[in-house]
Design a protein around this motif. Structure first.
Motif, PDB file in Angstrom:
ATOM      1  N   LYS A 117      12.839  11.687  -2.182  1.00  0.00           N
ATOM      2  CA  LYS A 117      13.293  10.450  -2.087  1.00  0.00           C
ATOM      3  C   LYS A 117      14.355  10.098  -1.161  1.00  0.00           C
ATOM      4  O   LYS A 117      15.062  10.952  -1.084  1.00  0.00           O
ATOM      5  CB  LYS A 117      13.560   9.923  -3.501  1.00  0.00           C
ATOM      6  CG  LYS A 117      12.523   9.834  -4.661  1.00  0.00           C
ATOM      7  CD  LYS A 117      13.112   9.533  -5.833  1.00  0.00           C
ATOM      8  CE  LYS A 117      12.025   9.032  -6.829  1.00  0.00           C
ATOM      9  NZ  LYS A 117      11.664  10.377  -7.572  1.00  0.00           N
TER      10      LYS A 117
ATOM     11  N   PHE B 228       5.369   6.052  -3.366  1.00  0.00           N
ATOM     12  CA  PHE B 228       6.455   5.442  -4.317  1.00  0.00           C
ATOM     13  C   PHE B 228       5.740   4.541  -5.433  1.00  0.00           C
ATOM     14  O   PHE B 228       4.281   4.152  -5.298  1.00  0.00           O
ATOM     15  CB  PHE B 228       7.198   4.346  -3.485  1.00  0.00           C
ATOM     16  CG  PHE B 228       6.713   3.362  -2.674  1.00  0.00           C
ATOM     17  CD1 PHE B 228       6.768   1.982  -3.537  1.00  0.00           C
ATOM     18  CD2 PHE B 228       6.105   3.269  -1.305  1.00  0.00           C
ATOM     19  CE1 PHE B 228       5.780   0.983  -2.973  1.00  0.00           C
ATOM     20  CE2 PHE B 228       5.635   2.149  -1.037  1.00  0.00           C
ATOM     21  CZ  PHE B 228       5.547   1.059  -1.886  1.00  0.00           C
TER      22      PHE B 228
ATOM     23  N   VAL C 119       3.585   9.340   2.721  1.00  0.00           N
ATOM     24  CA  VAL C 119       4.845   8.255   2.124  1.00  0.00           C
ATOM     25  C   VAL C 119       3.911   7.851   0.825  1.00  0.00           C
ATOM     26  O   VAL C 119       2.925   7.652   0.539  1.00  0.00           O
ATOM     27  CB  VAL C 119       5.175   7.239   3.082  1.00  0.00           C
ATOM     28  CG1 VAL C 119       3.959   6.352   3.439  1.00  0.00           C
ATOM     29  CG2 VAL C 119       6.222   6.468   2.348  1.00  0.00           C
TER      30      VAL C 119
ATOM     31  N   LEU D 250      12.959   2.410   5.212  1.00  0.00           N
ATOM     32  CA  LEU D 250      12.189   3.554   5.648  1.00  0.00           C
ATOM     33  C   LEU D 250      12.430   3.458   7.266  1.00  0.00           C
ATOM     34  O   LEU D 250      12.581   4.786   7.669  1.00  0.00           O
ATOM     35  CB  LEU D 250      10.886   3.667   5.042  1.00  0.00           C
ATOM     36  CG  LEU D 250       9.879   4.774   5.738  1.00  0.00           C
ATOM     37  CD1 LEU D 250      10.572   6.017   5.105  1.00  0.00           C
ATOM     38  CD2 LEU D 250       8.663   4.670   5.204  1.00  0.00           C
TER      39      LEU D 250
ATOM     40  N   PHE E 174      10.301  -1.073   3.691  1.00  0.00           N
ATOM     41  CA  PHE E 174       9.930  -0.408   4.798  1.00  0.00           C
ATOM     42  C   PHE E 174      10.609  -0.954   6.085  1.00  0.00           C
ATOM     43  O   PHE E 174      11.206   0.054   6.839  1.00  0.00           O
ATOM     44  CB  PHE E 174       8.286  -0.487   5.032  1.00  0.00           C
ATOM     45  CG  PHE E 174       7.625   0.468   4.156  1.00  0.00           C
ATOM     46  CD1 PHE E 174       7.625   0.666   3.026  1.00  0.00           C
ATOM     47  CD2 PHE E 174       6.729   1.333   4.824  1.00  0.00           C
ATOM     48  CE1 PHE E 174       7.134   1.612   2.194  1.00  0.00           C
ATOM     49  CE2 PHE E 174       5.986   2.277   4.481  1.00  0.00           C
ATOM     50  CZ  PHE E 174       5.933   2.495   3.036  1.00  0.00           C
TER      51      PHE E 174
ATOM     52  N   ILE F 193      11.357   5.244  -2.168  1.00  0.00           N
ATOM     53  CA  ILE F 193      10.290   5.606  -1.198  1.00  0.00           C
ATOM     54  C   ILE F 193      10.550   7.386  -1.043  1.00  0.00           C
ATOM     55  O   ILE F 193      11.575   7.840  -0.750  1.00  0.00           O
ATOM     56  CB  ILE F 193      10.566   5.088   0.330  1.00  0.00           C
ATOM     57  CG1 ILE F 193      10.557   3.514   0.264  1.00  0.00           C
ATOM     58  CG2 ILE F 193       9.511   5.612   1.180  1.00  0.00           C
ATOM     59  CD1 ILE F 193      10.868   2.707   1.217  1.00  0.00           C
TER      60      ILE F 193
END
Length: 162
Positions: A113, A83, A81, A141, A137, A96
């Motif tokens: 992404k 970003f 992961v 995510l 997150f 992300i």
């Protein structure tokens, strides 16, 4: 939001400093708050038995990278992961990226992404500058992984790593 999400969200410390990478000392303050919020979120996850990512940044806190994982049918699926913090942060949420899943789902933009536009970005906009990376997150995510990974596995697109 369901009650579980609301409860877990309350355990993530909110941020106060409205600053981005170009704001000098204010950015240093914001970055300290980001780390404190992430540490609080990670500790809460560990206490609840839901540890699911590791994250670190470059020295100036503008590039973040690590691992995230999701269990499906008792099999762990792990991904890189990453970003960058946008120049307009915190008004703009980070994008992300899970590079190895690029092109495997419609809920993803070029480069891997993840798509957060419909549900997460309006919530982020209403909560600027209180939301930070931990919130991205938790509300971005995490739910994305929970929906997309089982679907990718069931369609045979993702296979367990040996």
């Amino acid at each position: 939001m369901d009650e579980t999400t609301k409860k877990s969200l309350k355990e993530i410390p909110l941020l106060k400093t409205n600053a981005g990478p170009r704001d000098g000392d204010l950015w240093a303050n914001r970055l300290k708050e980001e780390y404190e919020s992430l540490i609080g979120f990670i500790n809460s996850n560990k206490n609840n038995g839901s540890d699911w990512f590791r994250l670190e940044s470059n020295e100036d806190g503008t590039r973040w990278f690590g691992k995230c994982w999701h269990f499906h049918n008792m099999i762990k699926y792990e991904f890189d992961v990453e970003f960058d913090i946008p120049i307009t942060y915190p008004k703009t949420a980070p994008e992300i990226t899970l590079p190895e899943l690029d092109g495997k789902t419609a809920k993803m933009y070029r480069g891997g992404k993840i798509c957060l536009s419909d549900h997460f970005k309006p919530l982020w906009a209403r909560n600027t500058p209180k939301f930070g990376i931990a919130h991205a997150f938790s509300l971005g995510l995490g739910p994305w992984l929970a929906v997309e990974i089982p679907d990718l596995v069931e369609r045979g697109i993702l296979k367990p790593k040996a």
